[in-house]
Enzyme design. Structure first.
Site, PDB file in Angstrom:
ATOM      1  CB  SER A  62      55.664  75.698  19.426  1.00 23.37           C
ATOM      2  OG  SER A  62      56.362  75.127  17.743  1.00 23.37           O
TER       3      SER A  62
HETATM    4  N1  SAM Z   1      59.141  71.177  19.267  1.00 20.76           N
HETATM    5  C1  SAM Z   1      60.184  72.529  18.727  1.00 20.76           C
HETATM    6  C2  SAM Z   1      60.369  72.490  20.047  1.00 20.76           C
HETATM    7  O1  SAM Z   1      60.257  72.161  21.376  1.00 20.76           O
HETATM    8  O2  SAM Z   1      61.497  73.237  20.198  1.00 20.76           O
HETATM    9  C3  SAM Z   1      59.586  73.095  17.876  1.00 20.76           C
HETATM   10  C4  SAM Z   1      59.775  72.125  16.568  1.00 20.76           C
HETATM   11  S1  SAM Z   1      59.776  73.847  15.690  1.00 20.76           S
HETATM   12  C5  SAM Z   1      58.593  74.753  15.154  1.00 20.76           C
HETATM   13  C6  SAM Z   1      59.559  73.381  13.928  1.00 20.76           C
HETATM   14  C7  SAM Z   1      61.212  71.823  13.309  1.00 20.76           C
HETATM   15  O3  SAM Z   1      61.272  71.304  12.814  1.00 20.76           O
HETATM   16  C8  SAM Z   1      62.305  72.936  13.129  1.00 20.76           C
HETATM   17  O4  SAM Z   1      63.760  72.351  14.399  1.00 20.76           O
HETATM   18  C9  SAM Z   1      62.639  72.763  12.074  1.00 20.76           C
HETATM   19  O5  SAM Z   1      64.120  72.080  11.284  1.00 20.76           O
HETATM   20  C10 SAM Z   1      62.204  70.822  11.773  1.00 20.76           C
HETATM   21  N2  SAM Z   1      61.515  70.042  10.553  1.00 20.76           N
HETATM   22  C11 SAM Z   1      61.470  70.748   9.447  1.00 20.76           C
HETATM   23  N3  SAM Z   1      61.409  70.137   8.673  1.00 20.76           N
HETATM   24  C12 SAM Z   1      61.667  68.666   9.418  1.00 20.76           C
HETATM   25  C13 SAM Z   1      61.486  67.876   8.713  1.00 20.76           C
HETATM   26  N4  SAM Z   1      61.529  67.689   6.735  1.00 20.76           N
HETATM   27  N5  SAM Z   1      62.498  66.505   9.810  1.00 20.76           N
HETATM   28  C14 SAM Z   1      62.357  66.699  11.537  1.00 20.76           C
HETATM   29  N6  SAM Z   1      62.519  67.759  11.423  1.00 20.76           N
HETATM   30  C15 SAM Z   1      61.947  68.712  10.005  1.00 20.76           C
END
Ligand code: SAM
Length: 214
Positions: A62
């Protein structure tokens, strides 16, 4: 040679403080954590720009401001147990690890979870636990959590996460449509939940049992 420390200082002074981030502990953590080590080498020079960046598998780290604002909304004092849903690169988990006692972070994509775990280990964050799985169901065996942060866009806050929020707890999440959301702040007091809406935002989707379908 790129002076990453200087880029971090500029990031804080031009992107975070002017947009209203005030919590000195949050600003200090953003000055300290080496964000460039959470993206691949060819794009490390862009790590402190005012934008989200790709981390592989169609996912993103993000924008710095979004990390700062969500972290500030959690009102961390230092003794909390925090659950993050959506580890991605592990950067947000590192910021949380600087500001709270213990962090549990769930990532559904195994490759991202492995890479984040390795990065955090190398940087010495021993108060972060990365778990692979569907974070929409939370982590009942470690609940309750003083704080919960969802870092992927969701149509609603999953019920299991509301249940796993401790009393006097705060949950922050991007809630809304698939391609645009708004940050929501949930507070639980004496078992009762109140909601407040904050900044508009755009996150990749939270895919899982209590989120979006694949
Ligand atoms: N917090 C992260 C960082 O600091 O890099 C950025 C997060 S990214 C915008 C969103 C993440 O949520 C992705 O890596 C995606 O694979 C994960 N995601 C999506 N659905 C999910 C779920 N049900 N459980 C866990 N992770 C999930």
């Amino acid at each position: 040679m790129i002076d990453y420390e200087e880029l971090r200082r500029l990031m804080v002074e031009t992107q975070l403080i002017p947009r209203g981030i005030k919590d000195q502990r949050v600003l200090k953590a953003m000055l300290k954590v080496p964000r460039h080590l959470f993206v691949d080498e060819p794009i490390q020079y862009k790590a402190y720009d005012d934008m989200a960046l790709p981390i592989g598998d169609g996912q993103t780290i993000s924008q710095p401001y979004m990390v700062a604002v969500m972290t500030e909304l959690l009102e961390l004092k230092g003794n909390e147990r925090v659950l993050e849903v959506g580890t991605g690169s592990g950067y947000q988990a590192a910021i949380l690890a600087e500001l709270a006692a213990e962090v549990f972070s769930i990532e559904r994509m195994e490759r991202l979870a492995l890479r984040a775990r390795e990065r955090l280990r190398k940087l010495g964050y021993d108060n972060v636990h990365i778990i692979t799985g569907d974070g929409t169901a939370g982590l009942p065996e470690k609940a309750p959590f003083d704080r919960i942060i969802i870092t992927a866009g969701t149509p609603q806050v999953p019920d299991p996460l509301k249940e796993q929020l401790a009393d006097n707890g705060i949950l922050v999440a991007p809630v809304g449509a698939r391609f645009s959301q708004q940050l929501i702040i949930l507070r639980k007091e004496k078992g009762k939940i109140t909601e407040e809406y904050h900044t508009p935002c755009v996150f990749v989707p939270l895919v899982g049992k209590y989120g979006w379908k694949e």
